[in-house]
Each structure stands twice: as structure tokens, then as C-alpha cells.
Design a protein around this motif. Structure first.
Motif, PDB file in Angstrom:
ATOM      1  N   ASP A 149      13.795   2.813  -5.473  1.00  0.00           N
ATOM      2  CA  ASP A 149      12.784   3.058  -6.504  1.00  0.00           C
ATOM      3  C   ASP A 149      11.401   3.041  -5.864  1.00  0.00           C
ATOM      4  O   ASP A 149      10.879   1.986  -5.502  1.00  0.00           O
ATOM      5  CB  ASP A 149      12.899   1.982  -7.594  1.00  0.00           C
ATOM      6  CG  ASP A 149      11.940   2.210  -8.750  1.00  0.00           C
ATOM      7  OD1 ASP A 149      11.267   3.260  -8.779  1.00  0.00           O
ATOM      8  OD2 ASP A 149      11.853   1.327  -9.622  1.00  0.00           O
ATOM      9  N   MET A 150      10.808   4.218  -5.699  1.00  0.00           N
ATOM     10  CA  MET A 150       9.506   4.315  -5.027  1.00  0.00           C
ATOM     11  C   MET A 150       8.386   4.535  -6.045  1.00  0.00           C
ATOM     12  O   MET A 150       8.456   5.442  -6.875  1.00  0.00           O
ATOM     13  CB  MET A 150       9.506   5.470  -4.014  1.00  0.00           C
ATOM     14  CG  MET A 150      10.202   5.148  -2.721  1.00  0.00           C
ATOM     15  SD  MET A 150       9.874   6.391  -1.446  1.00  0.00           S
ATOM     16  CE  MET A 150      10.840   7.772  -2.048  1.00  0.00           C
ATOM     17  N   ARG A 151       7.349   3.721  -5.916  1.00  0.00           N
ATOM     18  CA  ARG A 151       6.188   3.861  -6.789  1.00  0.00           C
ATOM     19  C   ARG A 151       4.912   4.179  -6.017  1.00  0.00           C
ATOM     20  O   ARG A 151       3.892   4.517  -6.620  1.00  0.00           O
ATOM     21  CB  ARG A 151       6.002   2.581  -7.606  1.00  0.00           C
ATOM     22  CG  ARG A 151       7.175   2.315  -8.542  1.00  0.00           C
ATOM     23  CD  ARG A 151       6.984   1.078  -9.383  1.00  0.00           C
ATOM     24  NE  ARG A 151       8.180   0.778 -10.157  1.00  0.00           N
ATOM     25  CZ  ARG A 151       8.336  -0.306 -10.913  1.00  0.00           C
ATOM     26  NH1 ARG A 151       7.351  -1.195 -10.988  1.00  0.00           N
ATOM     27  NH2 ARG A 151       9.466  -0.510 -11.574  1.00  0.00           N
ATOM     28  N   THR A 152       4.956   4.047  -4.715  1.00  0.00           N
ATOM     29  CA  THR A 152       3.802   4.444  -3.905  1.00  0.00           C
ATOM     30  C   THR A 152       3.617   5.952  -4.038  1.00  0.00           C
ATOM     31  O   THR A 152       4.578   6.721  -3.982  1.00  0.00           O
ATOM     32  CB  THR A 152       4.021   4.066  -2.437  1.00  0.00           C
ATOM     33  OG1 THR A 152       4.091   2.645  -2.349  1.00  0.00           O
ATOM     34  CG2 THR A 152       2.888   4.566  -1.559  1.00  0.00           C
ATOM     35  N   ARG A 153       2.365   6.380  -4.202  1.00  0.00           N
ATOM     36  CA  ARG A 153       2.074   7.786  -4.462  1.00  0.00           C
ATOM     37  C   ARG A 153       1.206   8.405  -3.366  1.00  0.00           C
ATOM     38  O   ARG A 153       0.255   7.781  -2.882  1.00  0.00           O
ATOM     39  CB  ARG A 153       1.357   7.943  -5.813  1.00  0.00           C
ATOM     40  CG  ARG A 153       2.239   7.630  -7.020  1.00  0.00           C
ATOM     41  CD  ARG A 153       3.369   8.658  -7.135  1.00  0.00           C
ATOM     42  NE  ARG A 153       4.193   8.474  -8.324  1.00  0.00           N
ATOM     43  CZ  ARG A 153       5.325   7.787  -8.354  1.00  0.00           C
ATOM     44  NH1 ARG A 153       5.747   7.181  -7.250  1.00  0.00           N
ATOM     45  NH2 ARG A 153       6.036   7.694  -9.459  1.00  0.00           N
ATOM     46  N   LEU A 154       1.576   9.628  -3.017  1.00  0.00           N
ATOM     47  CA  LEU A 154       0.767  10.459  -2.131  1.00  0.00           C
ATOM     48  C   LEU A 154       0.104  11.510  -3.008  1.00  0.00           C
ATOM     49  O   LEU A 154       0.788  12.357  -3.598  1.00  0.00           O
ATOM     50  CB  LEU A 154       1.625  11.123  -1.055  1.00  0.00           C
ATOM     51  CG  LEU A 154       0.887  12.072  -0.112  1.00  0.00           C
ATOM     52  CD1 LEU A 154      -0.080  11.296   0.784  1.00  0.00           C
ATOM     53  CD2 LEU A 154       1.872  12.883   0.725  1.00  0.00           C
ATOM     54  N   THR A 155      -1.209  11.466  -3.099  1.00  0.00           N
ATOM     55  CA  THR A 155      -1.941  12.298  -4.044  1.00  0.00           C
ATOM     56  C   THR A 155      -2.976  13.148  -3.337  1.00  0.00           C
ATOM     57  O   THR A 155      -3.656  12.679  -2.419  1.00  0.00           O
ATOM     58  CB  THR A 155      -2.651  11.408  -5.088  1.00  0.00           C
ATOM     59  OG1 THR A 155      -1.700  10.502  -5.658  1.00  0.00           O
ATOM     60  CG2 THR A 155      -3.273  12.248  -6.190  1.00  0.00           C
ATOM     61  N   LYS A 156      -3.092  14.393  -3.776  1.00  0.00           N
ATOM     62  CA  LYS A 156      -4.125  15.279  -3.236  1.00  0.00           C
ATOM     63  C   LYS A 156      -5.425  15.041  -3.981  1.00  0.00           C
ATOM     64  O   LYS A 156      -5.487  15.118  -5.217  1.00  0.00           O
ATOM     65  CB  LYS A 156      -3.698  16.735  -3.383  1.00  0.00           C
ATOM     66  CG  LYS A 156      -4.632  17.709  -2.691  1.00  0.00           C
ATOM     67  CD  LYS A 156      -4.093  19.137  -2.763  1.00  0.00           C
ATOM     68  CE  LYS A 156      -5.011  20.099  -2.022  1.00  0.00           C
ATOM     69  NZ  LYS A 156      -4.478  21.494  -2.055  1.00  0.00           N
ATOM     70  N   LEU A 163      -2.810   7.760   0.054  1.00  0.00           N
ATOM     71  CA  LEU A 163      -1.696   6.906  -0.348  1.00  0.00           C
ATOM     72  C   LEU A 163      -2.207   5.718  -1.144  1.00  0.00           C
ATOM     73  O   LEU A 163      -3.217   5.094  -0.770  1.00  0.00           O
ATOM     74  CB  LEU A 163      -0.959   6.380   0.885  1.00  0.00           C
ATOM     75  CG  LEU A 163       0.023   7.305   1.595  1.00  0.00           C
ATOM     76  CD1 LEU A 163       0.415   6.691   2.935  1.00  0.00           C
ATOM     77  CD2 LEU A 163       1.249   7.578   0.742  1.00  0.00           C
ATOM     78  N   ASN A 164      -1.480   5.391  -2.219  1.00  0.00           N
ATOM     79  CA  ASN A 164      -1.776   4.197  -2.998  1.00  0.00           C
ATOM     80  C   ASN A 164      -0.465   3.520  -3.364  1.00  0.00           C
ATOM     81  O   ASN A 164       0.485   4.169  -3.810  1.00  0.00           O
ATOM     82  CB  ASN A 164      -2.546   4.549  -4.271  1.00  0.00           C
ATOM     83  CG  ASN A 164      -3.991   4.891  -3.994  1.00  0.00           C
ATOM     84  OD1 ASN A 164      -4.832   4.011  -3.795  1.00  0.00           O
ATOM     85  ND2 ASN A 164      -4.292   6.188  -3.958  1.00  0.00           N
ATOM     86  N   GLY A 165      -0.412   2.216  -3.159  1.00  0.00           N
ATOM     87  CA  GLY A 165       0.794   1.473  -3.493  1.00  0.00           C
ATOM     88  C   GLY A 165       0.856   0.164  -2.743  1.00  0.00           C
ATOM     89  O   GLY A 165      -0.095  -0.225  -2.043  1.00  0.00           O
ATOM     90  N   GLU A 166       1.979  -0.532  -2.889  1.00  0.00           N
ATOM     91  CA  GLU A 166       2.176  -1.803  -2.196  1.00  0.00           C
ATOM     92  C   GLU A 166       3.620  -1.913  -1.739  1.00  0.00           C
ATOM     93  O   GLU A 166       4.545  -1.653  -2.514  1.00  0.00           O
ATOM     94  CB  GLU A 166       1.817  -2.970  -3.115  1.00  0.00           C
ATOM     95  CG  GLU A 166       1.896  -4.325  -2.427  1.00  0.00           C
ATOM     96  CD  GLU A 166       1.337  -5.463  -3.273  1.00  0.00           C
ATOM     97  OE1 GLU A 166       1.935  -6.559  -3.244  1.00  0.00           O
ATOM     98  OE2 GLU A 166       0.325  -5.241  -3.960  1.00  0.00           O
ATOM     99  N   LYS A 167       3.815  -2.288  -0.483  1.00  0.00           N
ATOM    100  CA  LYS A 167       5.134  -2.392   0.122  1.00  0.00           C
ATOM    101  C   LYS A 167       5.405  -3.831   0.561  1.00  0.00           C
ATOM    102  O   LYS A 167       4.482  -4.625   0.745  1.00  0.00           O
ATOM    103  CB  LYS A 167       5.232  -1.469   1.346  1.00  0.00           C
ATOM    104  CG  LYS A 167       4.961   0.005   1.073  1.00  0.00           C
ATOM    105  CD  LYS A 167       6.126   0.669   0.414  1.00  0.00           C
ATOM    106  CE  LYS A 167       5.978   2.177   0.371  1.00  0.00           C
ATOM    107  NZ  LYS A 167       7.175   2.843  -0.154  1.00  0.00           N
ATOM    108  N   PHE A 168       6.693  -4.121   0.756  1.00  0.00           N
ATOM    109  CA  PHE A 168       7.073  -5.430   1.285  1.00  0.00           C
ATOM    110  C   PHE A 168       8.206  -5.228   2.285  1.00  0.00           C
ATOM    111  O   PHE A 168       8.697  -4.113   2.466  1.00  0.00           O
ATOM    112  CB  PHE A 168       7.488  -6.372   0.151  1.00  0.00           C
ATOM    113  CG  PHE A 168       7.568  -7.823   0.579  1.00  0.00           C
ATOM    114  CD1 PHE A 168       6.491  -8.429   1.209  1.00  0.00           C
ATOM    115  CD2 PHE A 168       8.702  -8.565   0.344  1.00  0.00           C
ATOM    116  CE1 PHE A 168       6.556  -9.762   1.604  1.00  0.00           C
ATOM    117  CE2 PHE A 168       8.778  -9.901   0.732  1.00  0.00           C
ATOM    118  CZ  PHE A 168       7.708 -10.503   1.362  1.00  0.00           C
TER     119      PHE A 168
END
Length: 411
Positions: A149-156, A163-168
């Protein structure tokens, strides 16, 4: 944002890029692994107890050329066998499995690139690794339903791709030159992006607090409008659309790490029993190493470790054979199952050896000065990456019903 190439060594941070050798033979890789293990062993217990990150040992790993041993010959690499890759990780993990785990994602991502990247992307990214760059993992999302389930976004945006999001669980990122981040793009498609470690808007937090594998720095990554070069965006759709062995390769390395943990625990247990522990009064022996029950246990665990190592070698050999031919759904499934079978036994023996250590060695072995608890903590922590119960399920479904395993990095 300019496209970074291997010879620039200007990835917007102050970390050094150590010139890396190019290993050419399987034997050379094994010898390099032994040298890294010898160096790492000196302070392994201290690093675990004090949570000192293994920067110097990892630099030696990279400088020796071990980071590029799977890169194809057509791109300047040695393209060594998966059998050698597994043995390299097993040797190093026997003395410090945290050090062994740090480059695991580096190799998994290199395998992923071989499936998804364009030739120009392969030239640049493989070339950077040959020059001494390391790839760190952005990790799964924090607080999502599951690892897919990916919620990090790559936006133009007007400023470019961000890139915006948070990973662990971002193992390797703190030590990396490239940080590989998976995200969803504007078309709702999964991609993997490669950004230099000190890109503005990329913040790596060293907040890993696991009871084991304490020095992997598998912490948090926070992304706030971090710029990504378009040339460093790679579609992930091919991973699910075509047969491949990316997941099996990743799992092979995980199994090799567990086999290393088991070896290290068993060797230290035997040494402690021979040199430091007292026999039980009812054994009526002068040395604890003459206790009949301990002798039998050591024999049993040795057989189990040999069996696990044999399945590990078999799985690596099958992966080599699979990669050497056009990969089909059938051959990819067979390879994944072979690795799953090895992973079951390496998990079992890592846990058993690190637990039996204390039973054989007695109360004295629990003293902090010996640091023997690190073996069990490392085994228990690392073997939680993917549940063995689902390995049994995948193997059973394949052997009984002919159902192929799922196509992802955990099988």
C-alpha cells in the motif's frame, strides 16, 4: 535538476565516494567477503551493545568491489553467480548480520533495475555503483494497510517532479548515495525514483529502535517536495506484468543472512561451552563439552544447519539456471519455491542455534559482558521480515495444487 552521472561524485552531500575495485572472479569475491568479515568481527559485539553504526566496515565492503558483483558484463560488471552472492552475505552475516543486511536492498534494487530500467538508466545507475555508489531503500509506508500500500506521491509541479510522503524500515538509506523511493505518480501508476541522499526535502531520521539488527539504521524517511530528475523515474509495472526473479533474489539474500546468523551463533556456542561453561552436576563429567545431551544437540543442530545451507546453495543454483535462460512463469515460480524452501530452514536454524546457545552454556552466558544475546535478538528480528507460515503455504500450494506463488519481493 541535472542528471547525475557516476564521474561527478557531487550528489549534494559531503559523504565520500570511495573508489571501488571491480571484482572479476567468484573466488575473488569470496576472499573479499572474508576480509570484510574479519574486519567487522573485531568490533561487532561493541557496535551492537553501543549501537555504533558500521560505517568503516561498509566502506570496506564497497571499496572491495562487493557492491557491484551482480552487475551484468555488458555494463562493465563481473556478473557473478547468485551462489556467490549468497555466500558473500552468509560469510559477512556470520560475524555481523546487521552489516550483512545493510546492502541487501542495494542488491534487490539492482535486480529490479534489470527488469524495469531503460538502457540509458542502466548505464548511469550501474555505472554509479561500479564507481562506488551505494543504493539505499526508501522502505514501505508508515501506517498503511500492508507493505504494498503506497501513499507516497510523485507529482508534477511548476518546479519539476517532487516526492511527498513518509517511509519506514529504510535500511541502507543512511549509508547510501542514491536513495530509491517507491511512489504513485499522477497517472496512479507505481514508480521507483532515485534521488541523491542529500537532496533538499529528503530527510533521513535515524530512529530505528529494534531489539535486534540494531545497527542497520532502518529508520524513517520524510519527503517534502523533494525534487526528482525525470531521468531517474522508473516504472514498476513490468514487475507484476512479466515473469521475473526479483523477489526470489531478494529472498535468497535474506535466507543467506539467516544462515550466517545460525553459523555465528553455533560457533560461539561451541566455543563458550568448551572454554567458559561448567558442566551440570548430574552429568558426572569434567567438562561441559562432554555432556552427552549437549553433544547430541550440537550434532543435531549441525545437521540442520548443513541441510539449510544445502537448500540455500540449491536455491542459488536454480536462480542462476533460471536467469541464464528466458524466464517463464513456470521457471520463475520454481525458483521462488526453491528459495522459499531454503528460507524456511534458515529461519528455523537461526532461531534454534541462537536459543540453544544459552541452554548449553548456562546462566553465565547471559552476562552482558559476553553479548551472546545479540545472536537471538538478531535472528528473531531479521526472520520477521516475512512470515515463514506463508512460505509453507506457498510451497504446499505449488507442490499440491500447482498454484504459482505471488509475484512480489517477499516470496
Amino acid at each position: 535538476m541535472p542528471v547525475l552521472t557516476p564521474d561527478e561524485n557531487k550528489y549534494q552531500n559531503n559523504s565520500a565516494v570511495f573508489p571501488a575495485k571491480i571484482i572479476t572472479t567468484e573466488r575473488e569475491a569470496i576472499e573479499a567477503a572474508k576480509q570484510v568479515a574479519k574486519f567487522a568481527a573485531e568490533e561487532a559485539q561493541h557496535r551492537d551493545q553501543q549501537r555504533v553504526l558500521p560505517h568503516a566496515a561498509l566502506d570496506l565492503f564497497t571499496h572491495s568491489g562487493l557492491g557491484s558483483i551482480t552487475i551484468p558484463k555488458v555494463f562493465g560488471g563481473p556478473q557473478l553467480s547468485f551462489a556467490t552472492v549468497a555466500e558473500v552475505f552468509r560469510i559477512i552475516s556470520a560475524v555481523d548480520p546487521a552489516l550483512g543486511q545493510i546492502p541487501q536492498n542495494h542488491f534487490g534494487i539492482l535486480q529490479l533495475l534489470s527488469i524495469t530500467a531503460t538502457e540509458d538508466q542502466l548505464k548511469r545507475l550501474y555505472g554509479s555503483v561500479l564507481a562506488g555508489w551505494r543504493i539505499g531503500n526508501g522502505g514501505p509506508e508508515r501506517g498503511t494497510k500492508d507493505t504494498l500500500d503506497m501513499r507516497t506521491r510523485l507529482t508534477k509541479t511548476a518546479a519539476g517532479l517532487v516526492l511527498n510522503g513518509e517511509k519506514f524500515y529504510s535500511t541502507g538509506a543512511l549509508f547510501a548515495h542514491w536513495v530509491a523511493i517507491k511512489a504513485i505518480d499522477d497517472n496512479q501508476q507505481p514508480v521507483i525514483t532515485f534521488i541523491p541522499k542529500h537532496t533538499e526535502g529528503l530527510h533521513i531520521v535515524d530512529d530505528w529502535s529494534g531489539m535486534g539488527q540494531r545497527t542497520t539504521a532502518s529508520g524513517t524517511i520524510k519527503l517534502h517536495n523533494a525534487l526528482v530528475a525525470p531521468e531517474n523515474v522508473i516504472a514498476l509495472a513490468p514487475i507484476s506484468q512479466q515473469p521475473n526473479i526479483q523477489g526470489a533474489v531478494s529472498q535468497l539474500i535474506q535466507a543467506a543472512i539467516d544462515a550466517g546468523i545460525a553459523h555465528g551463533a553455533l560457533e560461539e556456542a561451541k566455543s563458550f561451552v568448551r572454554e567458559r561453561s561448567r558442566p551440570w552436576i548430574d552429568a558426572n563429567v569434567e567438562r561441559n563439552s562432554d555432556d552427552l545431551y549437549i553433544i547430541a544437540d550440537v550434532g543435531r543442530l549441525t545437521i540442520e544447519l548443513n541441510a539449510a545451507n544445502a537448500l540455500l546453495k540449491r536455491a542459488a543454483s536454480i536462480l542462476d539456471q533460471t536467469q541464464a535462460a528466458p524466464i517463464t512463469a513456470e521457471s520463475a515460480a520454481y525458483a521462488s519455491i526453491a528459495v522459499a524452501e531454503a528460507k524456511v530452514l534458515t529461519t528455523d536454524i537461526a532461531l534454534a542455534a541462537s536459543e540453544k546457545l544459552f541452554e548449553w552454556a548456562g546462566s553465565r552466558s547471559t552476562l552482558a559482558e559476553f553479548g551472546l544475546d545479540r545472536h537471538w535478538r538478531n535472528a528473531r528480528t531479521h526472520t520477521l521480515h516475512d512470515p515463514v507460515r506463508w512460505k509453507f503455504h506457498a510451497i504446499g500450494q505449488y507442490r499440491l495444487n500447482g498454484i504459482f506463488p505471488a509475484r512480489h519481493s517477499w516470496i
